[in-house]
Scaffold this active site. Structure first.
Site, PDB file in Angstrom:
ATOM      1  N   SER A  89       0.808  -1.224   0.000  1.00 22.42           N
ATOM      2  CA  SER A  89       0.000   0.000   0.000  1.00 22.42           C
ATOM      3  C   SER A  89       0.838   1.270   0.000  1.00 22.42           C
ATOM      4  O   SER A  89       0.291   2.370   0.009  1.00 22.42           O
ATOM      5  CB  SER A  89      -0.925   0.002   1.212  1.00 22.42           C
ATOM      6  OG  SER A  89      -0.178  -0.230   2.379  1.00 22.42           O
ATOM      7  N   THR A 147      -2.154   3.386   4.133  1.00 21.16           N
ATOM      8  CA  THR A 147      -1.230   4.515   3.971  1.00 21.16           C
ATOM      9  C   THR A 147      -0.387   4.750   5.214  1.00 21.16           C
ATOM     10  O   THR A 147      -0.882   4.603   6.324  1.00 21.16           O
ATOM     11  CB  THR A 147      -2.075   5.785   3.741  1.00 21.16           C
ATOM     12  OG1 THR A 147      -2.789   5.604   2.549  1.00 21.16           O
ATOM     13  CG2 THR A 147      -1.240   7.038   3.706  1.00 21.16           C
ATOM     14  N   THR A 161       1.633   6.941  -0.054  1.00 23.25           N
ATOM     15  CA  THR A 161       0.762   5.805  -0.333  1.00 23.25           C
ATOM     16  C   THR A 161       0.764   5.443  -1.819  1.00 23.25           C
ATOM     17  O   THR A 161       1.061   6.292  -2.666  1.00 23.25           O
ATOM     18  CB  THR A 161      -0.685   6.160   0.085  1.00 23.25           C
ATOM     19  OG1 THR A 161      -1.499   5.000  -0.022  1.00 23.25           O
ATOM     20  CG2 THR A 161      -1.282   7.250  -0.784  1.00 23.25           C
ATOM     21  N   ARG A 202      -6.727   8.325 -10.544  1.00 19.84           N
ATOM     22  CA  ARG A 202      -7.376   8.657  -9.264  1.00 19.84           C
ATOM     23  C   ARG A 202      -6.330   9.148  -8.253  1.00 19.84           C
ATOM     24  O   ARG A 202      -5.257   8.564  -8.112  1.00 19.84           O
ATOM     25  CB  ARG A 202      -8.083   7.415  -8.725  1.00 19.84           C
ATOM     26  CG  ARG A 202      -8.791   7.606  -7.363  1.00 19.84           C
ATOM     27  CD  ARG A 202      -7.932   7.198  -6.193  1.00 19.84           C
ATOM     28  NE  ARG A 202      -8.662   7.220  -4.925  1.00 19.84           N
ATOM     29  CZ  ARG A 202      -8.086   7.061  -3.744  1.00 19.84           C
ATOM     30  NH1 ARG A 202      -6.780   6.875  -3.652  1.00 19.84           N
ATOM     31  NH2 ARG A 202      -8.795   7.100  -2.642  1.00 19.84           N
ATOM     32  N   THR A 219      -5.680   7.991   7.091  1.00 24.76           N
ATOM     33  CA  THR A 219      -5.581   6.787   6.292  1.00 24.76           C
ATOM     34  C   THR A 219      -6.997   6.287   6.047  1.00 24.76           C
ATOM     35  O   THR A 219      -7.902   6.604   6.802  1.00 24.76           O
ATOM     36  CB  THR A 219      -4.729   5.725   7.015  1.00 24.76           C
ATOM     37  OG1 THR A 219      -4.671   4.536   6.229  1.00 24.76           O
ATOM     38  CG2 THR A 219      -5.290   5.391   8.375  1.00 24.76           C
ATOM     39  N   GLY A 220      -7.163   5.540   4.992  1.00 24.78           N
ATOM     40  CA  GLY A 220      -8.494   5.031   4.691  1.00 24.78           C
ATOM     41  C   GLY A 220      -8.987   5.555   3.367  1.00 24.78           C
ATOM     42  O   GLY A 220      -8.204   5.989   2.528  1.00 24.78           O
TER      43      GLY A 220
HETATM   44  C1  SD4 Z   1      -6.083   7.037  -0.382  1.00 21.70           C
HETATM   45  N1  SD4 Z   1      -5.963   7.359   2.013  1.00 21.70           N
HETATM   46  O1  SD4 Z   1      -5.490   7.019  -1.446  1.00 21.70           O
HETATM   47  C2  SD4 Z   1      -5.247   6.969   0.843  1.00 21.70           C
HETATM   48  C3  SD4 Z   1      -4.611   5.667   0.903  1.00 21.70           C
HETATM   49  C4  SD4 Z   1      -5.448   4.706   1.292  1.00 21.70           C
HETATM   50  O2  SD4 Z   1      -7.018   3.347   0.271  1.00 21.70           O
HETATM   51  O3  SD4 Z   1      -5.542   4.498   2.453  1.00 21.70           O
HETATM   52  N2  SD4 Z   1      -6.058   4.154   0.263  1.00 21.70           N
HETATM   53  O4  SD4 Z   1      -7.282   7.116  -0.270  1.00 21.70           O
END
Ligand code: SD4
Length: 341
Positions: free
Chosen positions: A84, A202, A220, A230, A253-254
């Site tokens: 990730s 992340t 990330t 994206r 994160t998320g």
């Molecule tokens: C994002 N928050 O790109 C970051 C990384 C992550 O699922 O956690 N991705 O949305």
């Protein structure tokens, strides 16, 4: 990397004094009036433990928090088992690994790169954007061009492991345009993203150095299997990262879409400015997301914050979030994040 590895110690509450059991202790700790401690670094998820230790090498020898966060997050960027962040990150829907990163220092300077291919350490490119250009954010081919001009090596970031996982995903993937009358839409998962509660790891890191200066970094490969191009929250200053040296810093994160919609990290810092503790500020930011969009309960978003005194707190939508804290008393603390659900 499986971020659900066994959670180690869970002893640090915001600003609590810690039992001394450190390894490789460096600079003498400075206890703040509120019971906080400087220097200190915190970062997201279990791989934050190793990242913090790299940051600690800088902080414990009197170094600057900006150098600490850059050195710290380069560790998971280089870890090929980590799918990730950095090289080895899972690719987008089309098999391309595109990376996002941002960095911010104690003066409010910031730099970021978004959707950048072929460079293994986007955090260091983000720092160059901050320090060597008049800009804040470079994206896509332009970010790659800049990185190459700056001497970063061009690499293939898609590892055999990640490529295999991508081919597996393709077998059942539904993330394609869906013709609905004349309109094509894309919806492959909760919230209209290909993410689920486990599709995000992340690293976000906030550090305070012995001088009491704060910096942060976030890096990330973003959401696995995303549409090409994206960009998530991580390179968006105020969303995935924000630092105000008078108040504190926050990172997230998320599912980045939800964080961007709520300008999450800026919100956390502003709530701390109003007197909320780091944990309370993170909880309010999570609950703001849920109030606006109750179905976000099926997604994961976590915030991590540190205030000007070195107090650390976090909150997530769902269980399973963890964060690592490192200071002179202990370098390997991993704490289960509290959550709304
Ligand atoms: C994002 N928050 O790109 C970051 C990384 C992550 O699922 O956690 N991705 O949305």
């Amino acid at each position: 990397m499986d971020r659900r590895r066994f959670l180690q110690g869970a002893t640090i509450a915001s600003g609590m004094a810690l039992t001394a059991q450190g390894i490789g202790r460096g600079a003498a700790p400075v206890a703040t009036a509120s019971g906080g401690m400087l220097p200190r670094v915190c970062s997201t998820w279990d791989f934050g433990v190793a990242a913090n230790q790299a940051a600690w090498k800088v902080l414990s020898t009197g170094g600057r928090s900006l150098d600490a966060v850059e050195q710290g997050v380069r560790v998971p960027e280089a870890d090929l088992r980590n799918h990730s962040v950095g090289k080895g990150g899972y690719p987008d829907r089309d098999g391309k690994v595109t990376l996002d990163a941002s960095i911010m220092d104690e003066h409010g300077n910031c730099g970021a790169v978004a959707a950048m291919e072929h460079i293994a350490h986007p955090i260091s490119v983000a720092r160059r954007v901050m320090e060597r250009t008049p800009h804040v954010l470079l994206a896509g081919d332009g970010a790659l061009q800049f990185a190459l001009e700056q001497g970063f090596p061009r690499e293939e970031l898609l590892t055999p492991d990640s490529e295999k996982a991508w081919h597996e995903w393709l077998k059942t993937a539904k993330y394609k345009p869906v013709a609905n009358s004349e309109v094509k839409t894309y919806n492959a998962g909760p919230g209209g993203t290909p993410g689920d509660a486990s599709n995000h790891d992340t690293i976000g890191m906030i550090a305070i150095d012995a001088k009491g200066n704060l910096s942060g970094a976030c890096t990330t490969s973003g959401m696995a299997w995303k549409l090409h191009g994206r960009v998530g929250d991580s390179p968006i200053i105020g969303a995935g990262l924000y630092v105000d040296n008078e108040v504190g810093g926050a990172t997230s994160t998320g599912v980045g879409e939800e964080v961007i919609r709520n300008v999450g990290s800026f919100l956390v810092v502003e709530l701390m400015r109003q007197g909320r503790s780091p944990e309370d500020a993170c909880r309010e930011a999570v609950e703001r997301i849920l109030r606006r969009k109750p179905e976000a309960k099926d997604l994961q978003v976590g915030f991590l914050a540190m205030d000007k005194k070195g107090n650390v707190g976090a909150w997530a939508i769902q269980k399973g979030f963890s964060y690592a804290v490192c200071d002179s008393t202990r370098q390997d603390t991993l704490i289960p994040g509290k959550s709304t659900y």
